[in-house]
Design a protein around this motif. Structure first.
Motif, PDB file in Angstrom:
ATOM      1  N   HIS A   1     116.822  19.609 -35.715  1.00  7.92           N
ATOM      2  CA  HIS A   1     116.700  18.903 -36.990  1.00  7.92           C
ATOM      3  C   HIS A   1     117.545  17.631 -36.989  1.00  7.92           C
ATOM      4  O   HIS A   1     117.080  16.557 -37.415  1.00  7.92           O
ATOM      5  CB  HIS A   1     117.143  19.821 -38.126  1.00  7.92           C
ATOM      6  N   PHE A   2     118.773  17.709 -36.493  1.00  3.78           N
ATOM      7  CA  PHE A   2     119.656  16.540 -36.487  1.00  3.78           C
ATOM      8  C   PHE A   2     119.166  15.475 -35.509  1.00  3.78           C
ATOM      9  O   PHE A   2     119.372  14.277 -35.737  1.00  3.78           O
ATOM     10  CB  PHE A   2     121.088  16.952 -36.148  1.00  3.78           C
ATOM     11  N   ASN A   3     118.532  15.906 -34.412  1.00  6.46           N
ATOM     12  CA  ASN A   3     117.938  14.922 -33.496  1.00  6.46           C
ATOM     13  C   ASN A   3     116.913  14.060 -34.228  1.00  6.46           C
ATOM     14  O   ASN A   3     116.893  12.830 -34.093  1.00  6.46           O
ATOM     15  CB  ASN A   3     117.248  15.630 -32.323  1.00  6.46           C
ATOM     16  N   GLN A   4     116.038  14.709 -34.995  1.00 12.00           N
ATOM     17  CA  GLN A   4     115.021  13.977 -35.750  1.00 12.00           C
ATOM     18  C   GLN A   4     115.672  13.070 -36.792  1.00 12.00           C
ATOM     19  O   GLN A   4     115.247  11.922 -36.984  1.00 12.00           O
ATOM     20  CB  GLN A   4     114.069  14.962 -36.431  1.00 12.00           C
ATOM     21  N   LEU A   5     116.696  13.580 -37.445  1.00 16.01           N
ATOM     22  CA  LEU A   5     117.370  12.800 -38.477  1.00 16.01           C
ATOM     23  C   LEU A   5     118.063  11.583 -37.876  1.00 16.01           C
ATOM     24  O   LEU A   5     117.980  10.467 -38.419  1.00 16.01           O
ATOM     25  CB  LEU A   5     118.382  13.696 -39.199  1.00 16.01           C
TER      26      LEU A   5
ATOM     27  N   SER B   1     118.504   3.564 -38.694  1.00  8.85           N
ATOM     28  CA  SER B   1     118.461   2.227 -38.105  1.00  8.85           C
ATOM     29  C   SER B   1     119.577   2.114 -37.060  1.00  8.85           C
ATOM     30  O   SER B   1     120.543   2.889 -37.082  1.00  8.85           O
ATOM     31  CB  SER B   1     118.649   1.163 -39.186  1.00  8.85           C
ATOM     32  N   PRO B   2     119.478   1.163 -36.122  1.00  8.42           N
ATOM     33  CA  PRO B   2     120.553   0.994 -35.135  1.00  8.42           C
ATOM     34  C   PRO B   2     121.918   0.767 -35.776  1.00  8.42           C
ATOM     35  O   PRO B   2     122.927   1.274 -35.279  1.00  8.42           O
ATOM     36  CB  PRO B   2     120.096  -0.245 -34.337  1.00  8.42           C
ATOM     37  N   VAL B   3     121.961   0.027 -36.883  1.00  9.56           N
ATOM     38  CA  VAL B   3     123.231  -0.202 -37.583  1.00  9.56           C
ATOM     39  C   VAL B   3     123.795   1.116 -38.098  1.00  9.56           C
ATOM     40  O   VAL B   3     124.995   1.410 -37.933  1.00  9.56           O
ATOM     41  CB  VAL B   3     123.028  -1.194 -38.747  1.00  9.56           C
ATOM     42  N   GLU B   4     122.944   1.934 -38.723  1.00  7.45           N
ATOM     43  CA  GLU B   4     123.397   3.227 -39.244  1.00  7.45           C
ATOM     44  C   GLU B   4     123.874   4.139 -38.123  1.00  7.45           C
ATOM     45  O   GLU B   4     124.860   4.881 -38.280  1.00  7.45           O
ATOM     46  CB  GLU B   4     122.271   3.908 -40.021  1.00  7.45           C
ATOM     47  N   GLN B   5     123.196   4.117 -36.984  1.00  2.00           N
ATOM     48  CA  GLN B   5     123.606   4.957 -35.855  1.00  2.00           C
ATOM     49  C   GLN B   5     125.007   4.593 -35.384  1.00  2.00           C
ATOM     50  O   GLN B   5     125.836   5.476 -35.115  1.00  2.00           O
ATOM     51  CB  GLN B   5     122.594   4.820 -34.715  1.00  2.00           C
TER      52      GLN B   5
ATOM     53  N   LEU C   1     127.160  14.936 -33.971  1.00  2.58           N
ATOM     54  CA  LEU C   1     127.350  13.636 -33.318  1.00  2.58           C
ATOM     55  C   LEU C   1     128.428  13.699 -32.249  1.00  2.58           C
ATOM     56  O   LEU C   1     128.349  12.977 -31.248  1.00  2.58           O
ATOM     57  CB  LEU C   1     127.718  12.595 -34.377  1.00  2.58           C
ATOM     58  N   ARG C   2     129.410  14.533 -32.429  1.00  2.00           N
ATOM     59  CA  ARG C   2     130.495  14.617 -31.449  1.00  2.00           C
ATOM     60  C   ARG C   2     130.014  15.172 -30.119  1.00  2.00           C
ATOM     61  O   ARG C   2     130.684  15.013 -29.091  1.00  2.00           O
ATOM     62  CB  ARG C   2     131.629  15.472 -32.008  1.00  2.00           C
ATOM     63  N   LYS C   3     128.863  15.802 -30.144  1.00  3.81           N
ATOM     64  CA  LYS C   3     128.305  16.354 -28.919  1.00  3.81           C
ATOM     65  C   LYS C   3     127.290  15.404 -28.285  1.00  3.81           C
ATOM     66  O   LYS C   3     126.745  15.685 -27.219  1.00  3.81           O
ATOM     67  CB  LYS C   3     127.639  17.699 -29.199  1.00  3.81           C
ATOM     68  N   LEU C   4     127.017  14.271 -28.943  1.00  3.05           N
ATOM     69  CA  LEU C   4     126.091  13.285 -28.397  1.00  3.05           C
ATOM     70  C   LEU C   4     126.777  12.421 -27.353  1.00  3.05           C
ATOM     71  O   LEU C   4     127.988  12.190 -27.397  1.00  3.05           O
ATOM     72  CB  LEU C   4     125.556  12.372 -29.515  1.00  3.05           C
ATOM     73  N   LYS C   5     125.967  11.851 -26.448  1.00  2.00           N
ATOM     74  CA  LYS C   5     126.490  10.856 -25.529  1.00  2.00           C
ATOM     75  C   LYS C   5     126.732   9.556 -26.293  1.00  2.00           C
ATOM     76  O   LYS C   5     125.962   9.226 -27.207  1.00  2.00           O
ATOM     77  CB  LYS C   5     125.501  10.621 -24.385  1.00  2.00           C
ATOM     78  N   PRO C   6     127.737   8.793 -25.945  1.00  2.00           N
ATOM     79  CA  PRO C   6     128.020   7.539 -26.656  1.00  2.00           C
ATOM     80  C   PRO C   6     126.827   6.588 -26.589  1.00  2.00           C
ATOM     81  O   PRO C   6     126.104   6.538 -25.580  1.00  2.00           O
ATOM     82  CB  PRO C   6     129.215   6.960 -25.896  1.00  2.00           C
ATOM     83  N   LEU C   7     126.598   5.839 -27.666  1.00  2.00           N
ATOM     84  CA  LEU C   7     125.514   4.858 -27.697  1.00  2.00           C
ATOM     85  C   LEU C   7     125.812   3.704 -26.753  1.00  2.00           C
ATOM     86  O   LEU C   7     126.949   3.302 -26.576  1.00  2.00           O
ATOM     87  CB  LEU C   7     125.325   4.340 -29.124  1.00  2.00           C
TER      88      LEU C   7
END
Length: 455
Positions: free
Chosen positions: A374-378, A383-387, A449-455
């Motif tokens: 669910h969070f992946n979809q969200l 937008s790139p700015v929000e990310q 988000l803490r488990k995501l790879k850095p943008l």
């Protein structure tokens, strides 16, 4: 009558009497009695005690006897229903006569002494058009009485024409609106529930609405709109659109319409600016300009924003081993979001044998596979700015000011301001009114988000 018709009939009758739908155990008891099973057999199938099954069955049979004027017993249950020859329908508080749907009074429809076609036709004086095919069945309704009262007041007392019910996915928007419909169905001549999860152009949606009201659509879009608004003026209508955020553009700030669905923006405005006696409810994870108006005196628009639940009752049906302290901690950890709590409850039953205290002893907040998806979809909708903003916010343990964020982000002032506003309109970031103003990221989304790879 088929088993499905029996269950629909009993559900409608009990809801009309008690304001609650059949639960799983009650349905199993009705099925078992209909099939001639013993109470012991029913109890074994439901994994309940025989005494509990007998007690609930006695109450069901007594209620049917009182409402239908017949002596319902376990031994005559099937034969009595067949003799009464009662017709029901899929929608609550509606019966079908020919090609039309009609409101009914349960006392008239279900009283065997009056149940003949001539008397029924005399009692049903006004045709209505109801399409609740896509509306969910609500069994449990937890601790939303204040929000339900507010929604009822907006529609029934203040005649607000456009109401948006907003909040994170799984927070209970659909449940709240369906509860309102269940309680007030008879107050509307037209009730139509549509989902925009797989959206269609506005013109096709209007065709569907007109078709439900048994009107043949005119050739042009303007003529179709006139047809629809004639209905909104002539009849008391309630139209519900669920999953409205799917007509917005992914990868941009919240509430930006996809070009193919731009007509919806004008449609929502016309709903508020045109005189009529009807109501449109929009349910969405994102807010747009049409969902809120600063000048309530001029435009009848209101928003109802849902936050998480704080009642331990929400855990009572999940089969968890919990005391007051651990139950409240679990609810707080997952921000009272019913969808998150249900996902976590399955995991706790599977891995921790339902023991909430053992689960809470784990280091950190657990994000389930379903929540991850669910969070992946969200995240992909942002937008790139929000990310960039949410990833930076996830690095802080405490709420932060806009100035502190600016120091850590390579964003212009206007992008940061617009991004923070958009994230609030998605209910991912909350504002804390201190000096200076602070911004806080949703706890569960932060852990994701803490488990995501850095943008």
């Amino acid at each position: 009558m088929t088993m499905t018709e029996i269950l629909q009939f009993a559900d409608q009758l009990i809801f009309a009497k008690k304001g609650k739908h059949l639960d799983d155990l009650q349905e199993s008891i009705i099925k078992g009695i209909w099939d001639g099973k013993s109470y012991q057999e029913i109890a074994e199938e439901c994994n309940r005690s025989e005494s509990r099954v007998r007690n609930i069955a006695a109450k069901l049979l007594q209620l049917l006897s009182e409402e239908l004027g017949e002596n319902f017993e376990k031994t005559n249950f099937r034969s009595t229903f067949n003799r009464l020859n009662i017709s029901s329908s899929q929608n609550q508080n509606i019966c079908q006569n020919g090609n039309h749907n009609f409101n009914y009074s349960p006392e008239i429809l279900y009283n065997s002494k009056q149940n003949n076609q001539e008397q029924l036709n005399n009692a049903l004086s006004k045709s209505v058009y109801h399409d609740l095919t896509l509306a969910p069945k609500i069994i449990n309704f937890y601790n939303r009485e204040s929000e339900l009262k507010a929604l009822s007041s907006l529609i029934l007392d203040n005649n607000i024409r456009l109401i948006s019910v907003l909040g994170l996915s799984g927070i209970g928007k659909t449940t709240l609106v369906k509860r309102f419909v269940d309680l007030h169905l008879e107050k509307f001549e037209v009730v139509i529930w549509k989902s925009l999860k797989y959206p269609k152009p506005l013109e096709l949606l209007i065709d569907d609405l007109l078709n439900t009201c048994e009107q043949e659509s005119k050739a042009t879009r303007d003529d179709k709109l006139k047809q629809l608004f004639d209905i909104l003026r002539d009849k008391k209508c309630l139209i519900i659109l669920d999953d409205v955020h799917h007509i917005f553009t992914q990868g941009e700030f919240s509430g930006q319409y996809q070009s193919v669905y731009q007509d919806y923006q004008n449609f929502f405005k016309i709903i508020t600016e045109t005189e009529h006696q009807s109501h449109l409810i929009l349910m969405s994870q994102e807010q747009c300009a049409e969902m809120e108006c600063l000048d309530g005196e001029l435009y009848p628009i209101k928003s109802l924003k849902l936050s998480g639940l704080e009642d331990r009752e929400i855990l009572s049906e999940m089969g968890l081993k919990t005391d007051q302290d651990s139950g409240l901690k679990l609810i707080e950890r997952y921000q009272g979001n019913p969808m998150y709590l249900k996902d976590v409850a399955v995991l706790i039953r599977d891995v921790f044998d339902g023991n909430v205290a053992d689960f809470l002893a784990e280091d950190g907040l657990v994000i389930t596979k379903e929540m991850q998806s669910h969070f992946n979809q969200l995240f992909n909708r942002l937008s790139p700015v929000e990310q960039k903003i949410v990833v930076e916010l996830s690095k802080f343990e405490q709420p932060v000011s806009r100035e502190e964020l600016r120091q850590h982000l390579d964003l212009s002032s206007i992008d940061l301001i617009n991004g923070l506003q958009s994230l609030q309109q998605r209910y991912l970031v909350s504002k804390i009114k201190t000096d200076p103003i602070l911004f806080n990221l949703s706890l569960t989304f932060k852990e994701y988000l803490r488990k995501l790879k850095p943008l």
